[in-house]
Scaffold this motif. Structure first.
Motif: not given
Length: 262
Positions: A77-78, A73-74, A81-82
């Protein structure tokens, strides 16, 4: 060009219950790692005994799953996620990162090492030779899923993956990674750790070799579509995250042997 074997990603289907090969690969990796770990506990310098292997495996599995998901995720694909923070918990949609899993395992070993009252690197040197088993099993799972395929190629062993956006023959990069991160890394670490080495040396060798193998593999692997290349039309996130591993691993091995010589 080789024909990609059409393997059903679902290994067992019992009504609404579906067990995927990818999940089974994780279980196989943990099971074989546990068995090999029990063999390593017989070494006189082992920081854990056979009875403690089950608890150690639990902490490692927790680190792999939580760290792997968080890292994906970080690092990869951040923005998603945001826009949707709950996506972090939808693990069934896929997305795991080795580098995130590594951070999770490091934290798990630090936590369990405190409970055992043993040094972190004593535990890390013990665990390092077991990791390639899980890595290799995971790459086989990627291959069965037809994911993380490589770049287009004209080599004789190129494969057309049904999940790719085109009908081009591609490098079976999952198998390249299985060979390097699974087979070669395991052989090197298992043989190197068969004798007692200076504290931190086995962990250092793991970081160095994995980082080198991953950097090489990224030249054949298709970059993640949401990121693409980060620079120069060839630098990938996997390489950026792996380079510090190589540098840290080399420094750790140099420090380990210099400290021994002193």
């Amino acid at each position: 060009m080789l024909r990609y074997p059409q393997i059903d990603p679902i290994a067992i289907s019992l009504g609404p219950l579906k067990i995927h090969w990818y999940g089974l690969m994780y279980l196989i990796g943990f099971a074989v790692g546990w068995w090999l770990g029990r063999l390593r506990t017989r070494k006189p310098w082992s920081p854990v005994n056979e009875q403690q292997m089950g608890d150690l495996l639990f902490y490692i599995a927790l680190g792999v799953i939580l760290g792997g998901r968080f890292g994906y995720v970080v690092f990869y694909n951040f923005p998603t996620f945001m826009g949707d923070p709950l996506w972090l918990f939808r693990v069934w949609e896929g997305g795991m990162s080795f580098h995130g899993g590594l951070i999770g395992v490091i934290l798990a070993m630090w936590w369990y090492g405190r409970k055992l009252n043993c040094g972190f690197f004593a535990l890390a040197d013990f665990v390092a030779p077991l990791v390639p088993v899980g890595l290799g099993a995971g790459r086989i799972g990627n291959f069965i899923n037809g994911e993380l395929w490589g770049k287009p190629t004209d080599v004789a062993w190129g494969m057309v993956f049904p999940t790719a956006p085109d009908a081009l023959a591609r490098h079976p990069s999952q198998l390249y990674q299985f060979a390097m991160e699974g087979v070669l890394l395991f052989a090197a670490l298992w043989l190197f750790s068969s004798k007692q080495r200076p504290r931190m040396a086995v962990s250092g060798l793991f970081l160095t070799l994995y980082g080198c193998f991953r950097i090489i593999a990224e030249f054949f692997r298709q970059p993640d579509p949401q990121l693409g290349y980060l620079a120069f039309d060839w630098v990938t996130m996997g390489q950026v995250l792996s380079l510090p591993m190589v540098l840290a691993g080399i420094l750790m091995m140099v420090w380990a042997y210099r400290r021994k010589a002193a």
